[in-house]
Each structure stands twice: as C-alpha cells, then as structure tokens.
Design a protein around this motif. Structure first.
Motif, mmCIF file in Angstrom:
data_model
loop_
_atom_site.group_PDB
_atom_site.id
_atom_site.type_symbol
_atom_site.label_atom_id
_atom_site.label_comp_id
_atom_site.label_asym_id
_atom_site.label_seq_id
_atom_site.Cartn_x
_atom_site.Cartn_y
_atom_site.Cartn_z
ATOM 1 N N TYR A 41 10.583 -0.856 -5.942
ATOM 2 C CA TYR A 41 11.158 -0.526 -7.250
ATOM 3 C C TYR A 41 10.506 -1.420 -8.296
ATOM 4 O O TYR A 41 10.382 -2.639 -8.101
ATOM 5 C CB TYR A 41 12.667 -0.758 -7.241
ATOM 6 C CG TYR A 41 13.336 -0.542 -8.588
ATOM 7 C CD1 TYR A 41 13.809 0.714 -8.951
ATOM 8 C CD2 TYR A 41 13.481 -1.592 -9.500
ATOM 9 C CE1 TYR A 41 14.410 0.928 -10.187
ATOM 10 C CE2 TYR A 41 14.080 -1.391 -10.733
ATOM 11 C CZ TYR A 41 14.544 -0.135 -11.073
ATOM 12 O OH TYR A 41 15.132 0.075 -12.304
ATOM 13 N N VAL A 42 10.090 -0.808 -9.420
ATOM 14 C CA VAL A 42 9.560 -1.554 -10.560
ATOM 15 C C VAL A 42 10.393 -1.189 -11.784
ATOM 16 O O VAL A 42 10.495 -0.016 -12.138
ATOM 17 C CB VAL A 42 8.075 -1.222 -10.828
ATOM 18 C CG1 VAL A 42 7.577 -1.989 -12.058
ATOM 19 C CG2 VAL A 42 7.215 -1.545 -9.617
ATOM 20 N N GLY A 43 11.015 -2.179 -12.430
ATOM 21 C CA GLY A 43 11.844 -1.910 -13.595
ATOM 22 C C GLY A 43 11.564 -2.883 -14.720
ATOM 23 O O GLY A 43 11.353 -4.083 -14.487
ATOM 24 N N GLY B 26 -0.810 11.411 3.964
ATOM 25 C CA GLY B 26 -0.004 10.221 4.159
ATOM 26 C C GLY B 26 -0.098 9.715 5.591
ATOM 27 O O GLY B 26 -1.025 10.091 6.313
ATOM 28 N N PRO B 27 0.852 8.859 6.022
ATOM 29 C CA PRO B 27 2.051 8.480 5.271
ATOM 30 C C PRO B 27 1.729 7.540 4.114
ATOM 31 O O PRO B 27 0.907 6.636 4.262
ATOM 32 C CB PRO B 27 2.921 7.791 6.322
ATOM 33 C CG PRO B 27 1.933 7.236 7.307
ATOM 34 C CD PRO B 27 0.804 8.216 7.351
ATOM 35 N N PHE B 28 2.392 7.779 2.976
ATOM 36 C CA PHE B 28 2.164 7.001 1.774
ATOM 37 C C PHE B 28 3.295 6.002 1.548
ATOM 38 O O PHE B 28 4.435 6.228 1.958
ATOM 39 C CB PHE B 28 2.085 7.921 0.559
ATOM 40 C CG PHE B 28 1.001 8.960 0.627
ATOM 41 C CD1 PHE B 28 -0.328 8.591 0.785
ATOM 42 C CD2 PHE B 28 1.305 10.304 0.526
ATOM 43 C CE1 PHE B 28 -1.338 9.543 0.847
ATOM 44 C CE2 PHE B 28 0.312 11.278 0.574
ATOM 45 C CZ PHE B 28 -1.016 10.898 0.745
ATOM 46 N N ALA B 29 2.963 4.914 0.869
ATOM 47 C CA ALA B 29 3.993 4.056 0.295
ATOM 48 C C ALA B 29 4.584 4.778 -0.923
ATOM 49 O O ALA B 29 4.038 5.796 -1.380
ATOM 50 C CB ALA B 29 3.390 2.721 -0.107
ATOM 51 N N ALA B 30 5.694 4.266 -1.461
ATOM 52 C CA ALA B 30 6.341 4.919 -2.607
ATOM 53 C C ALA B 30 6.898 3.877 -3.563
ATOM 54 O O ALA B 30 7.389 2.825 -3.137
ATOM 55 C CB ALA B 30 7.455 5.855 -2.138
ATOM 56 N N VAL B 31 6.825 4.190 -4.867
ATOM 57 C CA VAL B 31 7.371 3.322 -5.907
ATOM 58 C C VAL B 31 8.273 4.143 -6.818
ATOM 59 O O VAL B 31 7.904 5.237 -7.258
ATOM 60 C CB VAL B 31 6.265 2.648 -6.747
ATOM 61 C CG1 VAL B 31 6.887 1.753 -7.826
ATOM 62 C CG2 VAL B 31 5.333 1.822 -5.858
ATOM 63 N N LEU B 32 9.441 3.587 -7.095
ATOM 64 C CA LEU B 32 10.376 4.138 -8.080
ATOM 65 C C LEU B 32 10.283 3.262 -9.325
ATOM 66 O O LEU B 32 10.471 2.051 -9.241
ATOM 67 C CB LEU B 32 11.787 4.114 -7.491
ATOM 68 C CG LEU B 32 12.942 4.665 -8.319
ATOM 69 C CD1 LEU B 32 12.740 6.143 -8.639
ATOM 70 C CD2 LEU B 32 14.260 4.455 -7.573
ATOM 71 N N TRP B 33 9.958 3.887 -10.485
ATOM 72 C CA TRP B 33 9.696 3.140 -11.717
ATOM 73 C C TRP B 33 10.800 3.382 -12.741
ATOM 74 O O TRP B 33 11.203 4.517 -12.974
ATOM 75 C CB TRP B 33 8.365 3.569 -12.337
ATOM 76 C CG TRP B 33 7.162 3.501 -11.451
ATOM 77 C CD1 TRP B 33 6.810 4.384 -10.473
ATOM 78 C CD2 TRP B 33 6.114 2.510 -11.484
ATOM 79 N NE1 TRP B 33 5.623 4.007 -9.887
ATOM 80 C CE2 TRP B 33 5.171 2.868 -10.491
ATOM 81 C CE3 TRP B 33 5.886 1.372 -12.260
ATOM 82 C CZ2 TRP B 33 4.021 2.124 -10.247
ATOM 83 C CZ3 TRP B 33 4.731 0.631 -12.027
ATOM 84 C CH2 TRP B 33 3.820 1.001 -11.033
ATOM 85 N N GLY B 34 11.251 2.308 -13.416
ATOM 86 C CA GLY B 34 12.265 2.421 -14.475
ATOM 87 C C GLY B 34 11.761 1.844 -15.784
ATOM 88 O O GLY B 34 11.305 0.687 -15.842
ATOM 89 N N LEU C 132 8.851 8.553 -11.509
ATOM 90 C CA LEU C 132 9.135 7.914 -12.795
ATOM 91 C C LEU C 132 10.200 8.747 -13.499
ATOM 92 O O LEU C 132 9.970 9.906 -13.845
ATOM 93 C CB LEU C 132 7.869 7.836 -13.652
ATOM 94 C CG LEU C 132 6.642 7.191 -12.997
ATOM 95 C CD1 LEU C 132 5.719 8.254 -12.400
ATOM 96 C CD2 LEU C 132 5.858 6.357 -14.011
ATOM 97 N N THR C 133 11.372 8.173 -13.702
ATOM 98 C CA THR C 133 12.496 8.936 -14.250
ATOM 99 C C THR C 133 12.749 8.620 -15.716
ATOM 100 O O THR C 133 12.381 7.562 -16.217
ATOM 101 C CB THR C 133 13.793 8.633 -13.475
ATOM 102 O OG1 THR C 133 14.253 7.307 -13.792
ATOM 103 C CG2 THR C 133 13.579 8.757 -11.974
#
Length: 321
Positions: free
Chosen positions: A165-167, A74-82, A113-114
């Motif tokens: 964030y991607v939802g 890294g440093p990496f970017a980050a994505v939280l997926w819904g 990814l939750t």
C-alpha cells in the motif's frame, strides 16, 4: 489547514479502552459481497494496459479506479495507491500516482489507483470542521481500500504474498489504520501524513483550534470518536514493513520534530526518511519508494532514466494559509 489534520484534532485520543470497544468492528464489511467490477475503457501505454474501472463500495456508491496491468501472465506483485486530498491540486484523485504505476508495471506489478470520496462524482466538501460526515468518509475510505485489496487478490495473476500500500497525506493516515486492521499487506509507504492524534494534541495549532470552536464542543466530539486515532493502529506489532517519507518544508504543521515523534510510535520493521521538500515531496522520495517496493517484492530495480522520466507532483499554495 489540510483536512486530515483538522480531523486529527477532532479525533484526539479518548483512552485505550475506547479504542478496544469501538475499533473491533468499525472497519468490518462483507468480504463475500459481489465487487461488481465494471470496466469503462482500456488504454495502452506501451505494453502496459490502463483500465478505467469502478467497483461497489460497501458504504454505498461506486469507487472509480485505474487498474494498471503489465503484459504477461504473472504471478505479479500488486500495489494499492491512495492520493492526497490537497484541495487545489489537479492530482487530487487517482491520477496522482498513475505515471509511477505505469513505470513500475513492466517490472511485474499490478496497480489499483482509486478515487477517494472527495474525488467522486457529486461530492460536495463539508465546510463544518465538527461534522460527523468527515468521520463517515474516513471510515468509508478505509473500507473501500480494503475492498480494493480484495479486488487485487481475486486476480489469478496476483501473488497474494506480495501486496503493498502506498498512501500520501490523507491516504497515508488511511494506511496507518490499514496496518492495524488488515494483515494482507507485505509493505506500506506512508508519505507526509498525520499518524498520531496524541502527538498532534500537543501542538499550538490544536490549542488554537480548540479555543476557536469551543472547548466543550470539541471535547465532546473527541470523547465520541477518540478511538479513531491512527497511532493506535500503526503502532501495533505487524510483520509488514513501513517506509515513512516526510518533507522538511512541510510547515507549519508537519515539522521535522513532530514527524520524528510519529516515527517513534510506528512499530518495527520500519524505515524513516526526511527530504528537503514540501508536502508533495520530490524526485528523490519517488526514487526511494520505487526502490523500496522493488526491494520488498524482490524485483529488478527500475533504471534511473525511467524513474527520472516520471513527472514531479505539482505543489500548489497551501489552501489553509
């Protein structure tokens, strides 16, 4: 009718003073509490590691998730997926965006990814459209996603200035709330979700719903929970960029006219795009959101062949019709 649209009917606006009174602490939690991340297994997909993990929910139980990690330091970017909540979809869980996250990883992106509450072990769908459990699950999902952001930002290989964030569908609505209460996100992609209860109240479907379940009962529910209007949150001034994606064939509820009203409510900076597609959207929308994330994170765009290799999301028949 889809779960979040029913919920939107029930939570129609009861006034701005109620929003301020109830929303101030509704999504609070202890950020210093132990996440208790537990790793079940790891699978390699090329140079990308897919970790099957879970973490503690502030509202009880555990949040199953996939953590997708590229090679390198890294440093990496980050994505939280819904994911979406479409009841008869095999991807009504953390698998919905897994192939996209794996494709994106080599450009320098960590993904979480939750599983939302509906996809967790032991969950039983509530058939009562006036049940307060729907409200409790929405609040839990918003808080669990904020906790997911905590998990990503605790990683030393994640750049805290580059988190998105991607939802989709229900979790697009969750993203609308997040934009108003959590300033850690640089960008949002909100796909085919309800974004304003005030707009929804004007619909024929809402009036039919109100008559079916009783005006007095529905109005009482609204009065109690009207502060939970995503439009009051996504409209707040924020430096985060929002990309709105909708389909022209997402009928009868998410009509092009209605989603344009949503778009007017969302504060700048924003981008709005309609696709010739149903609720699942299509390959063009996938290409555009991956390109948007690369643009926001200042990454090298994915090659067209890699994007094209990501499978389309299956669109099942609408369970509400």
């Amino acid at each position: 009718m889809r779960k979040i649209l029913i919920l939107g009917f029930l939570l129609a606006s009861a006034g701005r003073h109620v929003v301020a009174q109830n929303a101030e602490h509704a999504f609070d939690y202890d950020q210093n509490a132990r996440l208790d991340v537990q790793e079940k297994s790891t699978v390699k997909r090329g140079d990308v590691s897919v970790l099957d993990i879970s973490y503690a929910s502030p509202k009880g139980g555990r949040v199953p998730a996939y953590l997708v990690v590229p090679s390198g330091k890294g440093p990496f970017a980050a994505v939280l997926w819904g994911h979406w909540y479409w009841t008869n979809s095999p991807a009504r869980n953390r698998t919905e965006f897994l192939d996209e996250a794996v494709a994106l990883a080599p450009t320098g992106v960590v993904s979480l990814l939750t599983d939302g509450p509906v996809a967790r072990p032991g969950h039983v769908d509530d058939k009562d459209p006036l049940s307060e459990r729907q409200v409790a699950e929405l609040i839990q999902q918003i808080i669990d996603m904020r906790r997911g952001a905590d998990l990503l930002l605790l990683r030393k290989d994640v750049d805290p200035q580059r988190i998105a964030y991607v939802g989709h569908s229900y979790d697009a609505t969750v993203g609308a709330f997040l934009r108003g209460v959590d300033k850690r996100f640089k960008a949002f992609v909100l796909m085919a979700g309800g974004l304003s209860n005030e707009v929804d109240r004007k619909s024929k479907e809402y009036q039919e719903f109100r008559q079916k379940y009783g005006p007095e009962k529905v109005d009482g529910f609204e009065a109690k929970y009207g502060w939970l209007d995503p439009g009051k949150f996504v409209s707040r001034a924020s430096p985060s960029f929002v990309f709105l994606q909708y389909g022209t064939k997402d009928l009868p509820f998410l009509t092009p006219e209605r989603v344009r009203e949503y778009a007017r409510i969302v504060s700048e900076p924003k981008r709005f795009q309609l696709y010739d597609a149903p609720h699942a959207l299509n390959a063009e929308a996938r290409r555009d959101r991956l390109s948007f994330l690369a643009e926001q994170f200042k990454l090298k765009p994915l090659s067209p062949s890699i994007v094209a290799a990501v499978p389309d999301l299956y669109q099942p028949p609408d369970p509400g019709q």
